[in-house]
Design a protein around this motif. Structure first.
Motif, short mmCIF file in Angstrom:
data_model
loop_
_atom_site.label_atom_id
_atom_site.label_comp_id
_atom_site.label_asym_id
_atom_site.label_seq_id
_atom_site.Cartn_x
_atom_site.Cartn_y
_atom_site.Cartn_z
N ASP A 31 64.66 27.40 33.20
CA ASP A 31 65.69 28.09 33.96
C ASP A 31 65.11 29.39 34.53
O ASP A 31 63.92 29.67 34.37
CB ASP A 31 66.95 28.33 33.12
CG ASP A 31 66.74 29.31 31.99
OD1 ASP A 31 65.68 29.99 31.91
OD2 ASP A 31 67.65 29.43 31.14
N GLU A 32 65.94 30.19 35.18
CA GLU A 32 65.49 31.43 35.82
C GLU A 32 64.91 32.44 34.84
O GLU A 32 64.11 33.30 35.22
CB GLU A 32 66.65 32.10 36.55
CG GLU A 32 67.20 31.28 37.68
CD GLU A 32 68.48 31.88 38.21
OE1 GLU A 32 68.43 32.52 39.28
OE2 GLU A 32 69.53 31.72 37.56
N VAL A 101 61.57 25.68 38.35
CA VAL A 101 62.50 26.69 37.87
C VAL A 101 63.85 26.32 38.48
O VAL A 101 64.01 26.36 39.70
CB VAL A 101 62.08 28.12 38.30
CG1 VAL A 101 63.13 29.13 37.86
CG2 VAL A 101 60.71 28.46 37.73
N VAL A 103 67.94 26.79 39.02
CA VAL A 103 68.90 27.89 39.15
C VAL A 103 70.29 27.35 38.76
O VAL A 103 70.69 26.28 39.21
CB VAL A 103 68.92 28.42 40.59
CG1 VAL A 103 69.95 29.52 40.76
CG2 VAL A 103 67.54 28.91 40.99
#
Length: 108
Positions: A31-32, A101, A103
């Motif tokens: 994830d972020e 990655v 979002v």
């Protein structure tokens, strides 16, 4: 006669070695914040070839090069998605390591 047989056998074996090779594409899905997303999917667009990421967000995909050679090897994407996150597409090209990655959110 023996030479012809062994020549034919050699051709068959060599063609199996050449066409039987698979390419491994690996990487991570996070994830972020850099947190791994276990159970996220990574699928080659337009195929059923895909995997789920492991507990650490790692994915390893073995694929026949012929699958990636469609359209001259261009335009084939690896697509990652996970529930609650926006889908991410990355062109494969000659890459063997692809990190995603994702979002948080959704696509309308």
């Amino acid at each position: 006669m023996k030479i012809k047989f062994f020549s034919t056998l050699l051709c068959v074996v060599m063609s199996g070695l050449i066409y039987g090779q698979e390419i491994q594409i690996s990487g991570t899905i996070t994830d972020e914040n850099g947190e791994p997303l276990p159970g996220a999917s990574a699928v080659i667009e337009g195929t059923s070839i895909g995997v789920e990421s492991d507990f650490d967000g790692n994915h390893v995909l073995s694929v026949d090069p012929a699958v990636l050679a469609v359209n001259g090897g261009t335009g084939k994407y690896l697509v990652a998605n996970f529930v609650g996150f926006t889908e991410n597409w990355i062109e494969i090209g000659n890459q063997t390591t692809i990190n995603f990655v994702l979002v948080e959110g959704f696509e309308a």
